[in-house]
Design a protein around this motif. Structure first.
Motif, short mmCIF file in Angstrom:
data_model
loop_
_atom_site.label_atom_id
_atom_site.label_comp_id
_atom_site.label_asym_id
_atom_site.label_seq_id
_atom_site.Cartn_x
_atom_site.Cartn_y
_atom_site.Cartn_z
N PRO A 209 0.83 -1.22 0.00
CA PRO A 209 0.00 0.00 0.00
C PRO A 209 0.86 1.25 0.00
O PRO A 209 1.94 1.29 0.60
CB PRO A 209 -0.81 -0.12 1.30
N ASP A 210 0.38 2.30 -0.69
CA ASP A 210 1.15 3.54 -0.81
C ASP A 210 1.45 4.18 0.54
O ASP A 210 2.48 4.81 0.72
CB ASP A 210 0.39 4.55 -1.69
N ASP A 211 0.51 4.03 1.48
CA ASP A 211 0.68 4.69 2.77
C ASP A 211 1.37 3.81 3.82
O ASP A 211 1.43 4.16 5.00
CB ASP A 211 -0.68 5.14 3.32
N MET A 212 1.91 2.66 3.38
CA MET A 212 2.57 1.76 4.34
C MET A 212 4.03 2.15 4.49
O MET A 212 4.73 2.37 3.50
CB MET A 212 2.45 0.30 3.87
N GLY A 213 4.49 2.24 5.72
CA GLY A 213 5.90 2.53 5.98
C GLY A 213 6.75 1.30 5.79
O GLY A 213 7.12 0.94 4.66
#
Length: 492
Positions: A209-213
């Motif tokens: 996911p794009d917002d996963m660190g």
């Protein structure tokens, strides 16, 4: 209204003649053509159109392959492509023989219409046949992996597809998504791209996911599984000519069929061993063709050649600068009526008070720069036009033309508003836009005391933007006050 932005940047494709040569040189296509020309009246095929097992060794030998299991597999793959692309026509075995069936349960094969087109047809004909081949290989690449086909066949001979845990639409969508990401990466930096893309990065672009660190262990496992599936798929896709692929180093596999150790976390010096893939020029053409068929807006440089100037200026509104220049050059080169008529049409298309008009005028000015000095009569003809007179004077001054009349003050202010409105719509670099704002406002003393009176649809919006962008606090405050006056004057 402002021109609608295409969902993808424009691609620069090789000529159809070059692409057709690449298609004819694709290894799998070469083998398919050779088998299509080798097949004769005595060549036998099974009920599904496949080459009979008894003839696979001869087919492999004709292709210069070893008469072993691998050679037979390559020959069978090439045969299927020849059938799928219409290079060969298969006669159903049930149509053979007087009693309705062939004694051996085999059909025959004849040359297909498309085989002759490879030598007598146009590059477009060849590319059409190749695209059919790409569709067939894509379908093979998304087919289920059958480790033990016998377990799926029931007592009545039917196949239990539910036991495959295979969703054909999801598989095709995933591969198309990967190819779409590869297409975008290839077009990055105005088409310069970044060379081959590491397979872990490509797989991660679809999974993480794009917002996963920091990816979780579960996500990393999914990335590794996706990598191994993509490794198989790119091995199938490379021979049709759409990608150059360096497979995953088999030494990295724990054991056959397992994902590489820590594939998603490979360090930079080892990343090439985890697979590297790059779209070829033919691949760009093929993936774009598939996207267009799916309804995706995927422009190409040259699409606007031969269309009207209004379509040109709207079409290139949000193109990268180099692509816009290339598109305009093609448009001008194809304009049969000459430079003066081309310039006149461009200038006419640049008029308007709609939201996209300032950007059209900016691109018109840039297009006129490519039109050459021959366009001067058409440019001089609009010197008195309130919308075009400013850009006409700029064009003439840049060419060192004589007798360029000085612009009236209201035209100077109008051109300043129009220029900034165009740059705001173009989403240019912030530093450049700030420099433009400060430069234009500094050219005239008392700029903000006068500019709010400009009769331009974007006056208030531009002044508000100048208030945000100007680095001088007093000038920024003056810009905001001027914007308020402009809105009040317009009754908004």
């Amino acid at each position: 209204m402002s021109a609608e932005r295409p969902s993808l940047p424009p691609v620069r494709l090789n000529s159809e003649a070059e692409l057709a040569r690449d298609a004819l040189a694709a290894p799998l296509f070469v083998r398919a053509v050779r088998l299509a020309r080798w097949a004769g009246p005595d060549t036998r095929v099974g009920a599904g159109g496949e080459l009979s097992e008894a003839q696979l060794p001869a087919a492999a030998e004709h292709l210069g392959l070893a008469a072993d299991e691998d050679g037979a597999a390559y020959a069978s793959e090439a045969w299927r492509l020849a059938v799928d692309t219409g290079l060969l026509d298969v006669t159903d075995p049930e149509e053979e023989g007087e009693d309705g069936t062939d004694p051996d349960g085999e059909g025959t094969v004849t040359a297909g219409e498309n085989l002759a087109l490879l030598t007598s047809g146009s590059p477009q004909d060849i590319l059409g046949i190749w695209l059919d081949g790409l569709d067939a290989v894509h379908a093979d690449a998304t087919a289920p992996v059958l480790d033990d086909f016998a377990d799926l066949v029931g007592e009545d001979g039917s196949i239990d597809f539910d036991a495959l845990d295979w969703d054909p639409e999801a598989e095709a969508e995933f591969l198309d998504g990967v190819l779409g990401n590869l297409y975008l990466l290839t077009l990055a930096d105005n088409g310069a791209g970044e060379g081959p893309v590491p397979l872990p990065a490509l797989a991660a672009s679809m999974i993480v996911p794009d917002d996963m660190g920091e990816p979780t262990d579960d996500i990393l496992e999914q990335v590794s599984e996706a990598m191994m599936r993509l490794d198989d798929q790119f091995r199938l896709l490379e021979p049709i000519g759409i990608v150059a692929y360096r497979p995953v180093d088999e030494a990295l596999l724990v054991e056959e069929g397992e994902a590489p150790v820590d594939a998603a976390g490979a360090d930079d010096e080892d990343v090439t061993r985890y697979g590297m893939v790059q779209l070829t020029p033919l691949g760009l053409y093929g993936i774009r063709a598939r996207m267009l068929e799916a309804g995706v807006d995927a422009p190409a440089v040259g699409d606007l050649a031969g269309k009207g100037a209004d379509a040109l200026l709207d079409g290139i509104a949000h193109y990268p600068e180099s692509a816009a220049r290339a598109e305009v050059k093609l448009w001008l080169d194809g304009y049969a009526e000459g430079a003066v008529a081309a310039a006149a049409e461009l200038l006419a298309a640049a008029r308007g008070t709609d939201e996209g008009a300032p950007l059209r005028r900016l691109h018109c000015q840039q297009a006129l720069a490519l039109a050459g000095p021959e366009a001067e009569p058409a440019v001089r003809a609009v010197l008195g036009d309130p919308e075009l007179g400013g850009l006409a004077r700029v064009w003439l001054a840049e060419r060192g033309a004589a007798d360029v009349p000085a612009p009236p003050e209201d035209m100077i202010f109008w051109l300043a508003i129009d220029t900034i409105a165009a740059q705001l719509d173009a989403d240019g670099e912030l530093d450049e836009l700030q420099g433009l704002v400060e430069g234009l406002s500094a050219q005239h003393s008392g700029f903000f005391d006068e500019v709010w009176r400009v009769d331009h649809p974007a006056t208030a919006d531009v002044l508000e933007a100048m208030g945000r962008l100007h680095s001088d606090k007093k000038a920024a405050k003056d810009a905001r006050k001027a914007a308020f006056k402009a809105r009040s004057r317009a009754g908004g």
